[in-house]
Scaffold this active site. Structure first.
Site, PDB file in Angstrom:
ATOM      1  N   GLU A  90       0.819  -1.211   0.000  1.00 32.73           N
ATOM      2  CA  GLU A  90       0.000   0.000   0.000  1.00 32.73           C
ATOM      3  C   GLU A  90       0.856   1.266   0.000  1.00 32.73           C
ATOM      4  O   GLU A  90       1.943   1.292   0.560  1.00 32.73           O
ATOM      5  CB  GLU A  90      -0.849   0.026   1.279  1.00 32.73           C
ATOM      6  N   CYS A 103       3.188   8.306   1.599  1.00 32.73           N
ATOM      7  CA  CYS A 103       3.601   7.382   2.656  1.00 32.73           C
ATOM      8  C   CYS A 103       3.867   6.030   2.008  1.00 32.73           C
ATOM      9  O   CYS A 103       2.961   5.432   1.426  1.00 32.73           O
ATOM     10  CB  CYS A 103       2.485   7.280   3.696  1.00 32.73           C
ATOM     11  N   CYS A 110       5.524  -7.550   7.754  1.00 28.39           N
ATOM     12  CA  CYS A 110       6.458  -7.023   8.749  1.00 28.39           C
ATOM     13  C   CYS A 110       6.657  -8.085   9.822  1.00 28.39           C
ATOM     14  O   CYS A 110       5.743  -8.842  10.128  1.00 28.39           O
ATOM     15  CB  CYS A 110       5.857  -5.761   9.372  1.00 28.39           C
ATOM     16  N   CYS A 114       4.205  -5.638  16.414  1.00 34.10           N
ATOM     17  CA  CYS A 114       3.534  -4.650  17.281  1.00 34.10           C
ATOM     18  C   CYS A 114       2.054  -5.047  17.443  1.00 34.10           C
ATOM     19  O   CYS A 114       1.379  -5.368  16.461  1.00 34.10           O
ATOM     20  CB  CYS A 114       3.635  -3.246  16.690  1.00 34.10           C
ATOM     21  N   CYS A 117      -0.890  -3.226  15.316  1.00 37.93           N
ATOM     22  CA  CYS A 117      -0.657  -2.907  13.907  1.00 37.93           C
ATOM     23  C   CYS A 117      -1.128  -4.017  12.963  1.00 37.93           C
ATOM     24  O   CYS A 117      -0.834  -5.200  13.187  1.00 37.93           O
ATOM     25  CB  CYS A 117       0.844  -2.651  13.698  1.00 37.93           C
ATOM     26  N   CYS A 328      -1.869   1.901   7.950  1.00 34.63           N
ATOM     27  CA  CYS A 328      -0.947   0.802   7.810  1.00 34.63           C
ATOM     28  C   CYS A 328      -1.495  -0.608   7.663  1.00 34.63           C
ATOM     29  O   CYS A 328      -1.954  -1.209   8.623  1.00 34.63           O
ATOM     30  CB  CYS A 328      -0.111   0.814   9.070  1.00 34.63           C
TER      31      CYS A 328
HETATM   32  N1  SAH Z   1       7.890   0.096  11.180  1.00 35.68           N
HETATM   33  C1  SAH Z   1       7.962   1.526  11.181  1.00 35.68           C
HETATM   34  C2  SAH Z   1       7.153   2.177  10.087  1.00 35.68           C
HETATM   35  C3  SAH Z   1       5.778   1.625   9.816  1.00 35.68           C
HETATM   36  S1  SAH Z   1       4.530   1.904  11.000  1.00 35.68           S
HETATM   37  C4  SAH Z   1       7.578   2.058  12.537  1.00 35.68           C
HETATM   38  O1  SAH Z   1       7.276   1.269  13.423  1.00 35.68           O
HETATM   39  O2  SAH Z   1       7.638   3.258  12.733  1.00 35.68           O
HETATM   40  C5  SAH Z   1       4.121   3.580  10.749  1.00 35.68           C
HETATM   41  C6  SAH Z   1       3.358   4.207  11.902  1.00 35.68           C
HETATM   42  O3  SAH Z   1       1.987   3.741  11.947  1.00 35.68           O
HETATM   43  C7  SAH Z   1       3.986   3.852  13.228  1.00 35.68           C
HETATM   44  O4  SAH Z   1       4.150   4.957  14.065  1.00 35.68           O
HETATM   45  C8  SAH Z   1       2.993   2.855  13.733  1.00 35.68           C
HETATM   46  O5  SAH Z   1       3.143   2.698  15.079  1.00 35.68           O
HETATM   47  C9  SAH Z   1       1.667   3.419  13.256  1.00 35.68           C
HETATM   48  N2  SAH Z   1       0.529   2.502  13.372  1.00 35.68           N
HETATM   49  C10 SAH Z   1       0.537   1.164  13.318  1.00 35.68           C
HETATM   50  N3  SAH Z   1      -0.688   0.654  13.591  1.00 35.68           N
HETATM   51  C11 SAH Z   1      -1.490   1.690  13.836  1.00 35.68           C
HETATM   52  C12 SAH Z   1      -2.883   1.818  14.201  1.00 35.68           C
HETATM   53  N4  SAH Z   1      -3.662   0.749  14.385  1.00 35.68           N
HETATM   54  N5  SAH Z   1      -3.375   3.069  14.377  1.00 35.68           N
HETATM   55  C13 SAH Z   1      -2.580   4.154  14.201  1.00 35.68           C
HETATM   56  N6  SAH Z   1      -1.280   4.102  13.872  1.00 35.68           N
HETATM   57  C14 SAH Z   1      -0.725   2.878  13.692  1.00 35.68           C
END
Ligand code: SAH
Length: 342
Positions: A90, A103, A110, A114, A117, A328
């Site tokens: 995406e 973006c 990944c 987390c 995510c 994301c």
């Molecule tokens: N792996 C990198 C970049 C990708 S995530 C990182 O961790 O920064 C990009 C951003 O989207 C991160 O700050 C992540 O924490 C956020 N993100 C992930 N899931 C999310 C969600 N459910 N709601 C809002 N932001 C989210």
């Protein structure tokens, strides 16, 4: 076959020299690649015989749009691209007063795990090649007709887990004969793969580092971010900032009852002031498979107040593209589950 769009002009020069061609052709070829051609044959001022020689060993690919959604609320565009091997990633294009930001994803899936995510649910499939990340920017610009001025590496994947390809992408997109997007207009977001920070600092790139902090203490952070194990918040704070003196910013998703208490706000204030970081609070997008809920507006407000009272520079991210699943990994996830994406 090797993809030509992953190559810098000096590498193309070497290839051409090997084929007995003059240097100046490298610039011509690089420019064609930057204009978004989908095949070597489109390089119309390159002699046919040379094009044929190149085609024996090299290729150029144009990703296909699997799905394009345009937000009726704010015009945010979400692309789902099909890559050469059938995988999908995406890209989101957001319009702000100061220009258009894209973006980009850096991996297919990944492996950071987390808990909040969507991108990590199916694990890591593979890393993106430099040309694939570049093509996200290039073809989003071509398809949308919106001139891209800023890039955030905040899509699917962990950029520092694909270090060499991401650095190569940065060199390509920054090149004056290519898309020529300045490093100061690029932010790299990481969950904190600290062992790569030194390597990144050595390159002395003028980009902004965004750290996805999401909790100021190890106990909370390790619960929601496996990447915190064996690294820890203290380590995260220091290394990059000390080596480069460049500002970092903290991303902080607000999760109900998990990281949004007064205790967290106070400790986050201390951390942010210590390195002079800007804090970007992110209202959490609900992910179906996740047990977490977004913080209430009241909690977000109270959290902001603590930070402001402590003199921290804080913003709450405006939610863009709420109607196009522009967060994301959500769209790719939907496709994986066999749902219709249009
Ligand atoms: N792996 C990198 C970049 C990708 S995530 C990182 O961790 O920064 C990009 C951003 O989207 C991160 O700050 C992540 O924490 C956020 N993100 C992930 N899931 C999310 C969600 N459910 N709601 C809002 N932001 C989210």
């Amino acid at each position: 076959m090797k993809n030509l769009r992953s190559m810098l002009p000096n590498e193309i020069e070497d290839i051409l020299a090997g084929l007995g061609e003059p240097k100046y052709r490298a610039k011509q070829v690089f420019k064609w690649l930057g204009r978004g051609i989908g095949s070597i044959d489109e390089m119309s001022d390159i002699p046919k015989s040379l094009r044929e020689k190149l085609k024996n060993e090299y290729t150029v690919y144009e990703p296909k749009v699997l799905s394009k959604q345009v937000s009726k609320i704010d015009g945010t565009i979400k692309y789902l691209w099909e890559l050469y091997d059938g995988n999908a990633v995406e890209t989101v294009v957001m319009s702000y007063k100061h220009g258009n930001t894209v973006c980009v994803s850096t991996q297919v899936g990944c492996r950071q795990g987390c808990a909040f995510c969507a991108s990590t649910i199916g694990g890591l499939v593979r890393c993106l090649e430099p040309h694939e990340i570049l093509e996200e920017v290039m073809f989003s610009q071509i398809d949308s007709g919106k001139q891209i001025s800023n890039i955030v590496l905040m899509g699917i994947g962990e950029p520092l887990d694909n270090f060499d390809n991401v650095v190569k992408f940065l060199e390509l997109v920054n090149h004056p004969d290519g898309m020529n997007i300045g490093m100061r207009h690029i932010s790299l977001s990481t969950c904190g793969i600290t062992e790569k920070f030194d390597k990144l600092a050595e390159l002395n790139l003028q980009l902004t580092l965004s750290v996805s902090l999401h909790a100021p203490d190890d106990e909370t952070r390790s619960k929601i971010m496996p990447a915190n194990h064996g690294r820890g918040v203290d380590e995260l704070m220091e290394c990059y900032y000390e080596k480069t003196g460049r500002r970092i910013s903290f991303e902080y998703i607000m999760i109900d009852g998990v990281n949004d208490t007064q205790y967290h706000a106070q400790l986050l204030s201390k951390r942010a002031r210590y390195v002079g970081a800007h804090v970007n609070l992110i209202p959490m997008n609900h992910v179906e498979e996740s047990r977490f809920q977004p913080s209430t507006q009241g909690h977000i407000k109270a959290f902001v107040k603590v930070l402001e009272d402590n003199g921290v520079n804080v913003t709450v991210r405006r939610k863009l593209g709420g109607d196009v699943e522009a967060s994301c990994g959500q769209l790719r996830r939907k496709m994986q589950k066999g749902n219709q994406v249009k």
